[in-house]
Design a protein around this motif. Structure first.
Motif, PDB file in Angstrom:
ATOM      1  N   SER A  40       0.806  -1.221   0.000  1.00  0.00           N
ATOM      2  CA  SER A  40       0.000   0.000   0.000  1.00  0.00           C
ATOM      3  C   SER A  40       0.842   1.275   0.000  1.00  0.00           C
ATOM      4  N   THR A  41       2.159   1.151   0.134  1.00  0.00           N
ATOM      5  CA  THR A  41       3.016   2.329   0.108  1.00  0.00           C
ATOM      6  C   THR A  41       3.963   2.247  -1.079  1.00  0.00           C
ATOM      7  N   SER A  42       4.450   3.368  -1.515  1.00  0.00           N
ATOM      8  CA  SER A  42       5.282   3.406  -2.722  1.00  0.00           C
ATOM      9  C   SER A  42       6.653   4.009  -2.482  1.00  0.00           C
ATOM     10  N   GLU A  43       7.021   4.265  -1.216  1.00  0.00           N
ATOM     11  CA  GLU A  43       8.303   4.908  -0.955  1.00  0.00           C
ATOM     12  C   GLU A  43       9.488   4.003  -1.255  1.00  0.00           C
ATOM     13  N   HIS A  44       9.305   2.690  -1.113  1.00  0.00           N
ATOM     14  CA  HIS A  44      10.415   1.774  -1.312  1.00  0.00           C
ATOM     15  C   HIS A  44      10.578   1.441  -2.800  1.00  0.00           C
ATOM     16  N   ASP A  45      11.661   0.711  -3.122  1.00  0.00           N
ATOM     17  CA  ASP A  45      11.986   0.433  -4.523  1.00  0.00           C
ATOM     18  C   ASP A  45      11.149  -0.682  -5.125  1.00  0.00           C
ATOM     19  N   GLY A  46      10.569  -1.541  -4.306  1.00  0.00           N
ATOM     20  CA  GLY A  46       9.810  -2.661  -4.838  1.00  0.00           C
ATOM     21  C   GLY A  46       9.645  -3.746  -3.799  1.00  0.00           C
ATOM     22  N   ILE A  47       9.094  -4.886  -4.223  1.00  0.00           N
ATOM     23  CA  ILE A  47       8.736  -5.940  -3.286  1.00  0.00           C
ATOM     24  C   ILE A  47       9.152  -7.311  -3.806  1.00  0.00           C
ATOM     25  N   ILE A  48       9.398  -8.217  -2.865  1.00  0.00           N
ATOM     26  CA  ILE A  48       9.474  -9.641  -3.162  1.00  0.00           C
ATOM     27  C   ILE A  48       8.391 -10.312  -2.328  1.00  0.00           C
ATOM     28  N   LEU A  49       7.443 -10.946  -2.986  1.00  0.00           N
ATOM     29  CA  LEU A  49       6.320 -11.566  -2.296  1.00  0.00           C
ATOM     30  C   LEU A  49       6.566 -13.057  -2.091  1.00  0.00           C
ATOM     31  N   CYS A  50       6.181 -13.536  -0.921  1.00  0.00           N
ATOM     32  CA  CYS A  50       6.388 -14.926  -0.539  1.00  0.00           C
ATOM     33  C   CYS A  50       5.049 -15.536  -0.148  1.00  0.00           C
ATOM     34  N   GLY A  51       4.895 -16.828  -0.387  1.00  0.00           N
ATOM     35  CA  GLY A  51       3.680 -17.515   0.033  1.00  0.00           C
ATOM     36  C   GLY A  51       2.955 -18.151  -1.134  1.00  0.00           C
ATOM     37  N   ALA A  52       2.018 -19.045  -0.822  1.00  0.00           N
ATOM     38  CA  ALA A  52       1.292 -19.787  -1.848  1.00  0.00           C
ATOM     39  C   ALA A  52       0.492 -18.868  -2.766  1.00  0.00           C
ATOM     40  N   ASP A  53       0.062 -17.720  -2.258  1.00  0.00           N
ATOM     41  CA  ASP A  53      -0.746 -16.809  -3.061  1.00  0.00           C
ATOM     42  C   ASP A  53       0.071 -15.668  -3.652  1.00  0.00           C
ATOM     43  N   ALA A  54       1.391 -15.800  -3.664  1.00  0.00           N
ATOM     44  CA  ALA A  54       2.238 -14.712  -4.162  1.00  0.00           C
ATOM     45  C   ALA A  54       1.982 -14.419  -5.636  1.00  0.00           C
ATOM     46  N   LEU A  55       1.837 -15.463  -6.449  1.00  0.00           N
ATOM     47  CA  LEU A  55       1.633 -15.249  -7.888  1.00  0.00           C
ATOM     48  C   LEU A  55       0.349 -14.485  -8.196  1.00  0.00           C
ATOM     49  N   PRO A  56      -0.815 -14.920  -7.685  1.00  0.00           N
ATOM     50  CA  PRO A  56      -2.025 -14.155  -7.995  1.00  0.00           C
ATOM     51  C   PRO A  56      -2.001 -12.741  -7.419  1.00  0.00           C
ATOM     52  N   VAL A  57      -1.409 -12.587  -6.232  1.00  0.00           N
ATOM     53  CA  VAL A  57      -1.354 -11.249  -5.633  1.00  0.00           C
ATOM     54  C   VAL A  57      -0.489 -10.312  -6.468  1.00  0.00           C
ATOM     55  N   ILE A  58       0.666 -10.805  -6.880  1.00  0.00           N
ATOM     56  CA  ILE A  58       1.542  -9.945  -7.661  1.00  0.00           C
ATOM     57  C   ILE A  58       0.950  -9.673  -9.043  1.00  0.00           C
TER      58      ILE A  58
END
Length: 382
Positions: A40-58
């Motif tokens: 929900s924030t954009s100050e950082h450079d980006g994200i690495i998502l982890c977990g079974a639902d990472a693909l649909p979320v990303i």
């Protein structure tokens, strides 16, 4: 401009160019209270998502804001050990009930896994490498042999290494020699039952690994990511939740939960540059005035306000990101090389002085110990 179908596959450059000099947030795709401050924030450079639902979320996040920020998927394939026969976790060898030689079908499954990440909008793909036990050279050699057949511009080799790789000079030299000519980005994640840098000599060994290779990253870590970045890492990711700040040895238990809660709230202390449990922080200060924080989340409030609840944990996670972002920004704005290393060491030196100053006011000075790895960051010998 509206993104057209397939645009996410036409990258503007290789992974090492897109990710260079970035400090990412490593986080679960979904949290227990349904919110994720990293999304929900954009100050950082980006994200690495982890977990079974990472693909649909990303994928959903990419459709909502295509090209807005860098985003990767952590396959989280570290619950069992890599072998020479099966260094990666793919569908064909994960469902068979036994490990078999990594054959052509497995390679196609691996390519399919990589394509799935890219098709959902990932900036590049991370391999689903299993946990590489200490000194398992055959597993490393097998993973390298297979990954050489994958596109180096879009595929990054994940290396979930047991911290003991850093304790044996011969094993470390082997890793460096094997990885030296690999054109892919090497994304290293360290594993241990507790902090992988707690053993003497591991900070220096990690720095040697980072400085000896090109296109190397340190992911799923804590402030060690900033030390790695200062010493030449291509990019790093800092975990938002405690399990995202290193990987655990397969079969090992996580740290115990607080007695009165099933939630652990970890708070990054800005002056001490270290993470503390909420109840540990309150006990440390006792009757002393609580430390105030001027980050964008706290706005001058006390760090002692946090407790082990879901809402406080979520707010503390946002505070933690808001606290280390200025340190990352400072390093990113500093010339790489000696100047950047010096800037990082000065930040750590000032924090070490803050440790000593606080100890002089505590009723129990021994309750606040400066971590061994932090002393090395500040300039002490390892």
């Amino acid at each position: 401009m509206t993104e057209q179908p397939g645009d996410h596959l036409r990258r503007t450059g290789p992974a090492w160019r897109l990710l260079q000099d970035k400090v990412l947030v490593h986080t679960r795709a979904s949290t227990r209270n349904g919110t994720n401050p990293a999304l929900s924030t954009s100050e950082h450079d980006g994200i690495i998502l982890c977990g079974a639902d990472a693909l649909p979320v990303i994928g959903s996040f990419h459709r909502q804001a295509p090209g807005r920020r860098l985003q990767l998927v952590d396959p989280d394939s570290y619950s069992d050990y890599a072998t020479a026969d099966a260094p990666f976790r793919v569908a064909s060898n994960n469902c068979s009930g036994q490990q078999s030689l990594f054959e052509e079908d497995d390679t196609e499954e691996l390519r399919h896994s990589q394509q799935g990440q890219l098709s959902n909008g990932a900036t590049a793909s991370l391999t689903p490498t299993r946990y590489i036990g200490a000194g398992d050279r055959q597993a490393v050699a097998s993973a390298l042999q297979i990954v050489r057949g994958l596109d180096a511009q879009q595929t990054m080799l994940t290396l979930p290494l047991d911290y003991k790789w850093l304790r044996e000079p011969d094993d470390l030299d082997y890793l460096i020699a094997m990885l030296a000519d690999l054109p892919h980005v090497k994304a290293i994640a360290l594993g241990a039952a507790r902090n992988p840098l707690a053993t003497r000599g591991t900070v220096t060994a990690l720095r040697k690994l980072i400085t000896s290779l090109e296109r190397v990253a340190l992911i799923r870590t804590d402030l060690a990511g900033l030390d790695a970045y200062a010493h030449g890492a291509l990019f790093v990711s800092i975990g938002m939740q405690t399990p995202m700040r290193h990987i655990r040895t397969p079969g090992s238990a996580g740290p115990p939960l607080p007695r009165t809660s099933n939630v652990t709230t970890m708070v990054l202390h800005p002056q001490l540059m270290d993470y503390f449990r909420a109840n540990t922080l309150r006990a440390l200060y006792g009757r002393l005035p609580g430390p105030l924080c001027d980050c964008s989340v706290c706005s001058g409030r006390s760090l002692l306000r946090f407790d082990h609840t879901l809402s406080d944990q979520e707010e503390a996670n946002r505070h933690n990101i808001a606290t280390w972002l200025p340190w990352a920004d400072h390093l990113q704005r500093t010339e790489p090389g000696a100047d950047r290393r010096s800037a990082w060491q000065q930040l750590c030196h000032d924090a070490r002085d803050a440790h000593q100053e606080l100890r002089e006011h505590l009723s129990d000075p021994g309750a606040l110990a400066t971590p061994s790895w932090f002393k090395v960051w500040a300039g002490d010998p390892d």
